[in-house]
Design a protein around this motif. Sequence first.
Motif, PDB file in Angstrom:
ATOM      1  N   LYS A 137      84.716 -60.864 -75.198  1.00 49.76           N
ATOM      2  CA  LYS A 137      83.814 -61.279 -74.894  1.00 49.76           C
ATOM      3  C   LYS A 137      83.115 -62.054 -73.802  1.00 49.76           C
ATOM      4  CE  LYS A 137      81.330 -61.395 -78.818  1.00 49.76           C
ATOM      5  NZ  LYS A 137      81.300 -60.923 -80.255  1.00 49.76           N
ATOM      6  N   LYS A 138      83.848 -62.770 -74.107  1.00 48.40           N
ATOM      7  CA  LYS A 138      83.700 -64.484 -72.959  1.00 48.40           C
ATOM      8  C   LYS A 138      84.246 -63.539 -71.383  1.00 48.40           C
ATOM      9  CE  LYS A 138      84.351 -68.833 -71.682  1.00 48.40           C
ATOM     10  NZ  LYS A 138      84.909 -69.964 -71.859  1.00 48.40           N
ATOM     11  N   ASP A 139      85.275 -63.040 -71.537  1.00 48.67           N
ATOM     12  CA  ASP A 139      85.718 -62.682 -70.326  1.00 48.67           C
ATOM     13  C   ASP A 139      85.269 -61.739 -69.921  1.00 48.67           C
ATOM     14  OD1 ASP A 139      87.602 -64.246 -70.595  1.00 48.67           O
ATOM     15  OD2 ASP A 139      89.323 -63.036 -71.469  1.00 48.67           O
ATOM     16  N   LEU A 140      84.564 -60.450 -70.627  1.00 42.66           N
ATOM     17  CA  LEU A 140      84.407 -59.663 -70.324  1.00 42.66           C
ATOM     18  C   LEU A 140      82.313 -60.066 -69.274  1.00 42.66           C
ATOM     19  CD1 LEU A 140      83.099 -56.256 -69.947  1.00 42.66           C
ATOM     20  CD2 LEU A 140      82.342 -56.972 -72.085  1.00 42.66           C
ATOM     21  N   ALA A 141      82.424 -60.488 -70.245  1.00 43.81           N
ATOM     22  CA  ALA A 141      80.594 -61.486 -68.880  1.00 43.81           C
ATOM     23  C   ALA A 141      81.096 -61.940 -68.230  1.00 43.81           C
ATOM     24  CB  ALA A 141      80.162 -62.629 -70.462  1.00 43.81           C
ATOM     25  N   TYR A 142      82.196 -62.773 -67.827  1.00 41.74           N
ATOM     26  CA  TYR A 142      81.718 -63.242 -66.480  1.00 41.74           C
ATOM     27  C   TYR A 142      82.996 -62.083 -65.620  1.00 41.74           C
ATOM     28  CZ  TYR A 142      84.790 -66.085 -63.299  1.00 41.74           C
ATOM     29  OH  TYR A 142      84.783 -66.098 -61.707  1.00 41.74           O
ATOM     30  N   MET A 143      83.570 -61.314 -66.095  1.00 45.05           N
ATOM     31  CA  MET A 143      83.923 -59.976 -65.311  1.00 45.05           C
ATOM     32  C   MET A 143      82.560 -58.846 -64.978  1.00 45.05           C
ATOM     33  SD  MET A 143      84.286 -56.326 -64.852  1.00 45.05           S
ATOM     34  CE  MET A 143      84.436 -55.401 -66.557  1.00 45.05           C
ATOM     35  N   LEU A 144      81.648 -59.094 -66.198  1.00 43.06           N
ATOM     36  CA  LEU A 144      80.373 -58.220 -64.902  1.00 43.06           C
ATOM     37  C   LEU A 144      79.482 -59.016 -64.468  1.00 43.06           C
ATOM     38  CD1 LEU A 144      79.491 -56.655 -68.957  1.00 43.06           C
ATOM     39  CD2 LEU A 144      80.264 -55.117 -66.418  1.00 43.06           C
ATOM     40  N   GLU A 145      79.636 -60.238 -64.704  1.00 43.58           N
ATOM     41  CA  GLU A 145      78.555 -60.952 -63.897  1.00 43.58           C
ATOM     42  C   GLU A 145      79.204 -61.789 -61.942  1.00 43.58           C
ATOM     43  OE1 GLU A 145      78.852 -64.638 -65.828  1.00 43.58           O
ATOM     44  OE2 GLU A 145      77.458 -63.875 -68.016  1.00 43.58           O
ATOM     45  N   HIS A 146      81.076 -60.891 -61.784  1.00 40.59           N
ATOM     46  CA  HIS A 146      80.726 -61.501 -60.817  1.00 40.59           C
ATOM     47  C   HIS A 146      81.635 -60.716 -59.970  1.00 40.59           C
ATOM     48  CE1 HIS A 146      81.145 -65.694 -63.019  1.00 40.59           C
ATOM     49  NE2 HIS A 146      80.214 -65.701 -61.552  1.00 40.59           N
TER      50      HIS A 146
ATOM     51  N   ASP B  28      71.918 -55.000 -50.444  1.00 41.66           N
ATOM     52  CA  ASP B  28      71.599 -54.901 -51.970  1.00 41.66           C
ATOM     53  C   ASP B  28      73.160 -54.924 -52.424  1.00 41.66           C
ATOM     54  OD1 ASP B  28      68.410 -55.928 -51.647  1.00 41.66           O
ATOM     55  OD2 ASP B  28      68.744 -53.061 -51.916  1.00 41.66           O
ATOM     56  N   LEU B  29      74.049 -54.185 -51.715  1.00 45.10           N
ATOM     57  CA  LEU B  29      74.776 -54.305 -52.086  1.00 45.10           C
ATOM     58  C   LEU B  29      75.770 -55.689 -52.486  1.00 45.10           C
ATOM     59  CD1 LEU B  29      76.901 -51.030 -50.218  1.00 45.10           C
ATOM     60  CD2 LEU B  29      75.513 -50.970 -52.829  1.00 45.10           C
ATOM     61  N   LYS B  30      75.956 -56.918 -52.588  1.00 46.71           N
ATOM     62  CA  LYS B  30      76.494 -58.021 -52.750  1.00 46.71           C
ATOM     63  C   LYS B  30      75.550 -58.538 -53.968  1.00 46.71           C
ATOM     64  CE  LYS B  30      77.874 -58.989 -48.055  1.00 46.71           C
ATOM     65  NZ  LYS B  30      77.917 -59.534 -47.125  1.00 46.71           N
ATOM     66  N   ASN B  31      74.720 -57.792 -54.034  1.00 46.53           N
ATOM     67  CA  ASN B  31      73.272 -58.675 -55.022  1.00 46.53           C
ATOM     68  C   ASN B  31      73.254 -58.181 -56.563  1.00 46.53           C
ATOM     69  OD1 ASN B  31      73.002 -61.070 -53.090  1.00 46.53           O
ATOM     70  ND2 ASN B  31      70.957 -59.150 -52.613  1.00 46.53           N
ATOM     71  N   ILE B  32      73.719 -56.590 -56.157  1.00 53.14           N
ATOM     72  CA  ILE B  32      74.071 -55.881 -57.265  1.00 53.14           C
ATOM     73  C   ILE B  32      74.868 -56.378 -58.653  1.00 53.14           C
ATOM     74  CG2 ILE B  32      73.660 -54.012 -58.662  1.00 53.14           C
ATOM     75  CD1 ILE B  32      71.939 -52.656 -56.442  1.00 53.14           C
ATOM     76  N   LYS B  33      75.252 -57.206 -59.294  1.00 51.59           N
ATOM     77  CA  LYS B  33      76.410 -56.230 -60.046  1.00 51.59           C
ATOM     78  C   LYS B  33      76.630 -56.151 -60.917  1.00 51.59           C
ATOM     79  CE  LYS B  33      77.093 -60.986 -58.537  1.00 51.59           C
ATOM     80  NZ  LYS B  33      76.470 -60.830 -57.716  1.00 51.59           N
ATOM     81  N   LEU B  34      77.449 -55.734 -62.386  1.00 49.84           N
ATOM     82  CA  LEU B  34      77.466 -54.949 -62.363  1.00 49.84           C
ATOM     83  C   LEU B  34      77.436 -55.249 -64.198  1.00 49.84           C
ATOM     84  CD1 LEU B  34      79.752 -52.243 -62.827  1.00 49.84           C
ATOM     85  CD2 LEU B  34      81.532 -53.710 -63.226  1.00 49.84           C
ATOM     86  N   LEU B  35      76.509 -56.076 -64.487  1.00 49.66           N
ATOM     87  CA  LEU B  35      75.679 -56.551 -65.807  1.00 49.66           C
ATOM     88  C   LEU B  35      74.214 -56.486 -65.491  1.00 49.66           C
ATOM     89  CD1 LEU B  35      75.557 -58.616 -67.811  1.00 49.66           C
ATOM     90  CD2 LEU B  35      75.035 -60.440 -66.487  1.00 49.66           C
ATOM     91  N   ASP B  36      74.481 -56.300 -63.898  1.00 48.77           N
ATOM     92  CA  ASP B  36      72.391 -55.759 -63.965  1.00 48.77           C
ATOM     93  C   ASP B  36      72.764 -53.908 -64.223  1.00 48.77           C
ATOM     94  OD1 ASP B  36      71.711 -58.056 -62.302  1.00 48.77           O
ATOM     95  OD2 ASP B  36      72.851 -57.152 -60.852  1.00 48.77           O
TER      96      ASP B  36
END
Length: 144
Positions: A116-125, A71-79
Amino acid sequence: MFSKSCEYAIRATIFIATHSDREGKVGLKEIAQQIDSPIAFTAKILQVLVKNDIIKSSKGVGGGFMILREDLKNIKLLDIVVAIDGNSVFLRCGLGLSNCSEDHPCPVHEKFKFIKKDLAYMLEHTTLEELSFGIKKGWTFLKY
């Protein structure tokens, strides 16, 4: 940017992730100690993370918290952020104004929307696998 609860949740999840390759689970007291968080506060945060299927838990002797290695690869910081703080970090005004918008912008609105856009990208990836790797290698740290 994040609430204190969210900061602790991120730290706790990363700490649990660093132990995903060993047998057994990590206990509440150990997690709280390693992330410098009060035990009761940590327990509440971990309950939310379990409820949102980010971490697993088991009770009783030998119980504790864990994240399956796969699951480590699938859990994103965004989650984690969304589970604890919702999506308010992406909607909030940079100055905390309640009526900030494209039609009625605050002084930092134009610049803050890029942050905010850069933060969203970082959290999603950003995955837990990536964050726990830095801890395991000694390149990054969760406490002083």
